[in-house]
Design a protein around this motif. Structure first.
Motif, PDB file in Angstrom:
ATOM      1  N   LYS A 116       0.843  -1.185   0.000  1.00 50.75           N
ATOM      2  CA  LYS A 116       0.000   0.000   0.000  1.00 50.75           C
ATOM      3  C   LYS A 116       0.887   1.246   0.000  1.00 50.75           C
ATOM      4  CE  LYS A 116      -0.453   0.207   5.028  1.00 50.75           C
ATOM      5  NZ  LYS A 116      -1.371   0.320   6.162  1.00 50.75           N
ATOM      6  N   PRO A 117       0.544   2.268  -0.781  1.00 50.82           N
ATOM      7  CA  PRO A 117       1.330   3.511  -0.794  1.00 50.82           C
ATOM      8  C   PRO A 117       1.076   4.312   0.472  1.00 50.82           C
ATOM      9  CG  PRO A 117      -0.559   3.722  -2.241  1.00 50.82           C
ATOM     10  CD  PRO A 117      -0.563   2.299  -1.750  1.00 50.82           C
ATOM     11  N   PHE A 169      -2.321   6.790   4.559  1.00 53.95           N
ATOM     12  CA  PHE A 169      -2.562   6.003   3.351  1.00 53.95           C
ATOM     13  C   PHE A 169      -2.840   6.943   2.176  1.00 53.95           C
ATOM     14  CE2 PHE A 169      -5.004   3.278   0.508  1.00 53.95           C
ATOM     15  CZ  PHE A 169      -4.191   2.152   0.468  1.00 53.95           C
ATOM     16  N   ASP A 170      -2.113   6.751   1.073  1.00 54.01           N
ATOM     17  CA  ASP A 170      -2.208   7.643  -0.083  1.00 54.01           C
ATOM     18  C   ASP A 170      -3.180   7.051  -1.108  1.00 54.01           C
ATOM     19  OD1 ASP A 170      -1.861   9.514  -1.986  1.00 54.01           O
ATOM     20  OD2 ASP A 170       0.285   9.208  -2.288  1.00 54.01           O
ATOM     21  N   TYR A 171      -4.488   7.387  -0.937  1.00 51.92           N
ATOM     22  CA  TYR A 171      -5.486   6.860  -1.862  1.00 51.92           C
ATOM     23  C   TYR A 171      -5.295   7.407  -3.274  1.00 51.92           C
ATOM     24  CZ  TYR A 171      -8.227   4.718   1.860  1.00 51.92           C
ATOM     25  OH  TYR A 171      -8.639   3.928   2.874  1.00 51.92           O
ATOM     26  N   LYS A 172      -4.997   8.689  -3.375  1.00 49.55           N
ATOM     27  CA  LYS A 172      -4.834   9.286  -4.702  1.00 49.55           C
ATOM     28  C   LYS A 172      -3.696   8.625  -5.458  1.00 49.55           C
ATOM     29  CE  LYS A 172      -6.662  13.851  -3.465  1.00 49.55           C
ATOM     30  NZ  LYS A 172      -6.367  15.307  -3.388  1.00 49.55           N
ATOM     31  N   SER A 173      -2.600   8.425  -4.768  1.00 52.40           N
ATOM     32  CA  SER A 173      -1.458   7.787  -5.419  1.00 52.40           C
ATOM     33  C   SER A 173      -1.793   6.369  -5.838  1.00 52.40           C
ATOM     34  CB  SER A 173      -0.257   7.792  -4.472  1.00 52.40           C
ATOM     35  OG  SER A 173       0.818   7.091  -5.031  1.00 52.40           O
ATOM     36  N   LEU A 174      -2.512   5.640  -4.965  1.00 49.87           N
ATOM     37  CA  LEU A 174      -2.872   4.270  -5.308  1.00 49.87           C
ATOM     38  C   LEU A 174      -3.823   4.235  -6.503  1.00 49.87           C
ATOM     39  CD1 LEU A 174      -2.815   1.252  -4.698  1.00 49.87           C
ATOM     40  CD2 LEU A 174      -4.664   1.619  -3.069  1.00 49.87           C
ATOM     41  N   ARG A 211      -4.193   6.526  -8.843  1.00 45.15           N
ATOM     42  CA  ARG A 211      -3.452   6.915 -10.044  1.00 45.15           C
ATOM     43  C   ARG A 211      -2.547   5.785 -10.526  1.00 45.15           C
ATOM     44  NH1 ARG A 211      -2.082  11.198  -8.119  1.00 45.15           N
ATOM     45  NH2 ARG A 211      -0.028  10.650  -7.258  1.00 45.15           N
ATOM     46  N   LYS A 212      -1.936   5.104  -9.584  1.00 43.12           N
ATOM     47  CA  LYS A 212      -1.048   4.009  -9.934  1.00 43.12           C
ATOM     48  C   LYS A 212      -1.820   2.851 -10.561  1.00 43.12           C
ATOM     49  CE  LYS A 212       2.077   3.144  -6.946  1.00 43.12           C
ATOM     50  NZ  LYS A 212       2.772   2.674  -5.731  1.00 43.12           N
ATOM     51  N   LEU A 213      -3.024   2.549 -10.006  1.00 42.26           N
ATOM     52  CA  LEU A 213      -3.824   1.457 -10.551  1.00 42.26           C
ATOM     53  C   LEU A 213      -4.344   1.796 -11.946  1.00 42.26           C
ATOM     54  CD1 LEU A 213      -5.847   0.374  -7.389  1.00 42.26           C
ATOM     55  CD2 LEU A 213      -3.940  -0.824  -8.467  1.00 42.26           C
ATOM     56  N   GLU A 214      -4.741   3.054 -12.154  1.00 38.44           N
ATOM     57  CA  GLU A 214      -5.199   3.447 -13.485  1.00 38.44           C
ATOM     58  C   GLU A 214      -4.081   3.311 -14.511  1.00 38.44           C
ATOM     59  OE1 GLU A 214      -6.672   7.367 -13.095  1.00 38.44           O
ATOM     60  OE2 GLU A 214      -8.531   6.789 -12.081  1.00 38.44           O
ATOM     61  N   ILE A 215      -2.917   3.785 -14.135  1.00 37.65           N
ATOM     62  CA  ILE A 215      -1.776   3.672 -15.058  1.00 37.65           C
ATOM     63  C   ILE A 215      -1.444   2.208 -15.317  1.00 37.65           C
ATOM     64  CG2 ILE A 215       0.681   4.155 -15.297  1.00 37.65           C
ATOM     65  CD1 ILE A 215       0.232   6.715 -13.677  1.00 37.65           C
ATOM     66  N   GLN A 216      -1.485   1.404 -14.257  1.00 38.03           N
ATOM     67  CA  GLN A 216      -1.169  -0.009 -14.410  1.00 38.03           C
ATOM     68  C   GLN A 216      -2.204  -0.708 -15.298  1.00 38.03           C
ATOM     69  OE1 GLN A 216      -0.741  -2.024 -10.709  1.00 38.03           O
ATOM     70  NE2 GLN A 216      -0.074  -3.947 -11.623  1.00 38.03           N
ATOM     71  N   LEU A 217      -3.504  -0.350 -15.121  1.00 43.62           N
ATOM     72  CA  LEU A 217      -4.561  -0.947 -15.946  1.00 43.62           C
ATOM     73  C   LEU A 217      -4.370  -0.579 -17.412  1.00 43.62           C
ATOM     74  CD1 LEU A 217      -7.189  -2.535 -16.158  1.00 43.62           C
ATOM     75  CD2 LEU A 217      -8.432  -0.402 -15.670  1.00 43.62           C
TER      76      LEU A 217
END
Length: 807
Positions: A256-257, A372-377, A379-385
């Motif tokens: 988790k970020p 916990f960095d929800y925005k970073s997570l 954004r990271k999941l969108e980029i990963q998808l």
């Protein structure tokens, strides 16, 4: 799934560990004024760094002993101070804890030097602020981490912005939920590199309030606070049990970020002072009252925390409100108390030490706050998808292209194999036919030849005469050839072939001998090369690991017949001698005698230069200086100085003699054995580095000689004047090179302190240089020393009155 969801909704966690306030004490060396005023008195402080304690003398018989976390002598470097005081705090800040580094002490004891020194002229002088930012930038990632800085001063109980002087009344706001202190309105500057922080600190120092007092020419009249906010993005991982169909059998890792926000506060407190000593009056008196009031409030808070009182008066001053997290809070705190050695300020030194002792009893509870960095997570999941979708499409297209390519290649390879097989089969058939025809032809030829031999086998009779049937032989020509061959090999050519064979054997034997000699020469050269390689490896390894190999073995190589081995050995000894921990062992093992032997026996310039450098390193230790004199070292150094022409060799020799010039006990012997004349002879080189060492030696000699005259040990004119050094001193008193000029100015002031030298100084033109030094010298302590000398020596005062010169 329920457990997985419960893990992901964790917002933050707090990790709490105890941490006592760590306190270090740093002793400032005597300044020029104290050296003059306290010349007949011993220091009131005795430090014992190896035991981490110091003694504060009450009188000549009794003293009080105090223990600290670190005790730093007056010789401690800025790097050493940073590593033991601030580096652990900086490392904690990088791990997510808040941290505080604070300096406390009397005015003029070196707080600002310890914390805020920028080190523009000398990088080794950099203070804790600059070194902390260097370590922070070295550990951060520029892509994910951010650093912002505020620089403030608390002046007359008003919080002012040093980066924006117009912002001169910043409020202090406390969060009622967790007690965190914030400063809304303070300038926050994002820092990306080391140069930016240096420029920011210069701006802040230019805006900070300072004044000239009797205790310090640039006394800070405010508390300076540097606040560094660090925001780091980290990936935390935790174990989560994945339950599928109510079967808890798989253990997976989920990451988790997390955002860690930490703060480093570096506080340069204004110095505590007593008004009757600092001479403050008017507005400066009001400043002193405000400083002492805030420091008194800080002391009360620390006393209450040390005694575990229920009420701690943090709200008595703005300083204590800002430092609420540093003492009794959640920050890792290091305090450095600075003291001076002068017995005149024993009371202030005692109160400073007691302040540090009480601070050591304060216990903080260190906490890490992670969000916990929800925005970073997200954004990271969108980029990963997006990447996975694009990668899937790319792989599908690549798979289809690859299948088509494989089919085409397979068809091409099948067709090529069929063609190659047909061509090879045809070639093999033709080859077999050709071989068959060749064999048939060869058999026919053999059949004919056998028939001819059978017909001619009776060409000689048993009585040695030719059989008449020869004339009926169908192949007379073949017979003649055969007979000629037999005759040739039976007579003359046989002896010629034997000679040729014998000659060939001799040539072959000669070549074998030459080859054997060449191989032996190659083996000998390889052996020599191996020895040199082993020697170089030996020296390179054992120069840094002397404990694992006997020092005596290295010293024995100084007498090697091989010049290269000898040069490598003396270089190793010189490198070892540069470290104080090795010097005693080198001397005990006879290394000093071996180095002096090299100066005496060898004329090789490299050997003499390196040997002189090693002796100079050993001469830095006072315990070795008398031994160098006893073994005739100054005589050998003088001889080397007179023979050498290489500037580097002369610099090493001058440095060794300069170190010896600083010892009071060997002063007379040094002069009698030609040490001063050797130094003056070296000036022929003219190289600035060489002249700097000469000037340092003359300054050391003049200082020791002046001290001996003050103690009544020496009387009469200075040996420097008797040996003819005065013209060179006067000539270089205003040298363009700062190291040469500084040493010569100091030597001239020491010579001028004694009435017996006054007439020589006046006639030699030194008086004019003394007047110039008292006015224009860049160093205040030398400038003040020159003024006091001109005012105290009657001969100088009479001459200046006669010439109508004001000084």
């Amino acid at each position: 799934m329920v457990l997985l969801f419960a893990t992901l909704v964790i917002l933050s966690f707090l990790c709490t560990v105890p941490g006592r306030v760590r306190v270090a004490v740093r002793l400032r060396p005597r300044n020029a004024e104290e050296m003059m005023a306290d010349a007949d008195f011993a220091d009131c402080v005795e430090v014992q760094p190896e035991l981490k304690r110091l003694k504060l003398r009450r009188n000549n018989w009794d003293s009080d002993t105090y223990e600290f976390d670190e005790v730093l002598t007056e010789f401690a470097s800025q790097k050493r101070v940073y590593e033991v005081v601030a580096k652990p705090v900086v490392e904690s800040v990088l791990d997510g804890y808040n941290g505080t580094v604070m300096a406390y002490g009397q005015t003029g004891t070196g707080k600002t030097f310890t914390l805020g020194r920028l080190g523009d002229g000398d990088a080794s002088d950099r203070g804790i602020m600059v070194r902390s930012m260097e370590d922070i930038f070295a550990d951060l990632s520029p892509d994910t981490d951010f650093v912002t800085v505020s620089y403030l001063q608390l002046y007359m109980e008003t919080l002012q912005d040093l980066l924006n002087p117009a912002n001169d009344n910043i409020p202090i706001v406390e969060d009622p939920r967790n007690g965190d202190v914030s400063l809304p309105g303070a300038t926050l500057v994002e820092i990306t590199d080391q140069q930016s922080i240096l420029e920011l600190l210069r701006v802040g120092e230019a805006n900070r309030v300072a004044a000239n007092t009797k205790l310090n020419t640039e006394s800070s009249r405010s508390h300076a606070i540097l606040m560094v906010h660090v925001k780091r993005s980290v990936v935390d991982s935790e174990d989560v049990v994945s339950t599928e169909n109510n079967d808890a059998s798989r253990l997976t890792k989920l990451s988790k970020p997390v955002i860690r926000k930490s703060k480093l506060v570096v506080v340069d407190l204004a110095g505590s002072e007593r008004v009757h000593k600092s001479g403050s009056e008017g507005h400066m008196l009001e400043e002193a009252k405000s400083i002492n009031l805030s420091l008194s409030s800080l002391g009360k808070c620390i006393n209450a925390l040390a005694e575990n009182n229920a009420h701690v008066p943090f709200r008595d001053s703005k300083l204590t409100r800002m430092l609420r997290d540093s003492f009794g809070g959640t920050a890792r705190t290091s305090l450095i108390v600075t003291i001076g050695p002068s017995p005149r300020h024993r009371g202030e030194t005692s109160s400073t030490i007691l302040f540090g002792q009480r601070a050591m009893k304060v216990e903080n509870m260190l906490k890490i706050k992670e969000e916990f960095d929800y925005k970073s997570l997200s954004r990271k999941l969108e980029i990963q998808l997006d990447k996975l979708i694009a990668e899937n499409e790319r792989q599908q297209k690549a798979f289809e292209d690859e299948v088509e390519k494989v089919n085409l290649e397979a068809q091409c390879r099948i067709a090529e194999v069929e063609r190659n097989f047909a061509d090879a089969l045809e070639k093999e058939r033709l080859k077999c036919q050709m071989e068959y025809m060749e064999l048939v032809k060869e058999l026919e030829q053999k059949l004919v030849l056998n028939q001819e031999r059978h017909d001619c086998n009776n060409f000689v009779a048993d009585n040695g005469e030719i059989n008449t049937s020869i004339f009926t032989c169908p192949n007379v020509k073949s017979f003649n050839n055969l007979a000629g061959g037999i005759i040739f090999f039976s007579h003359g050519p046989a002896s010629s072939s034997a000679d040729e064979v014998a000659e060939a054997k001799m040539l072959l034997e000669t070549e074998r001998n030459r080859r054997k000699a060449a191989e032996e020469e190659v083996e000998r050269l390889k052996s020599q090369l191996g020895k040199h390689t082993q020697a170089e490896n030996f020296f390179s390894i054992h120069s840094s690991r002397m404990n694992s190999v006997g020092l005596q073995k290295i010293l024995s190589l100084l007498e090697s017949d091989d010049a290269n081995v000898r040069i490598h050995a003396v270089k190793v000894v010189a490198n070892l001698a540069a470290e104080e921990a090795n010097q005693k062992r080198i001397v005990e093992a006879g290394g000093l005698s071996s180095l002096l032997m090299l100066l005496r026996r060898y004329e090789d310039e490299t050997v003499r230069r390196v040997a002189a450098g090693a002796i100079a390193n050993l001469a830095m230790n006072e315990a070795n200086q008398e031994l160098i004199m006893t073994e005739g070292g100054i005589t050998l150094l003088s001889m080397t100085a007179s023979d050498a022409e290489d500037p580097q060799t002369l610099r090493m020799v001058a440095g060794a003699i300069a170190n010896l010039c600083g010892n009071d006990r060997i002063l007379m012997t040094l002069r009698s054995q030609g040490g001063i004349k050797a130094l003056l002879g070296i000036v022929r080189c003219g190289h600035p580095d060489v002249l700097s060492q000469v000037a340092r030696g003359i300054a050391n000699f003049a200082k020791c000689e002046s001290r001996a005259s003050n103690q009544g040990i020496k009387s009469g004119r200075s040996f420097l004047i008797e040996d003819g050094a005065l013209p060179w001193i006067v000539q270089n008193a205003n040298n363009e090179a700062a190291p040469i000029r500084r040493h010569i100015e100091l030597a001239l002031c020491h010579l001028a302190q004694h009435e017996v030298n006054a007439k020589d100084l006046i006639s030699g033109g030194a008086l004019w240089e003394l007047v110039r030094i008292s006015r224009d010298c860049s160093r205040e302590d030398i400038r003040n020393l020159a003024r006091r000398t001109l005012s105290s020596v009657s001969t100088f005062k009479s001459e200046l009155r006669r010439l109508r010169i004001d000084y």
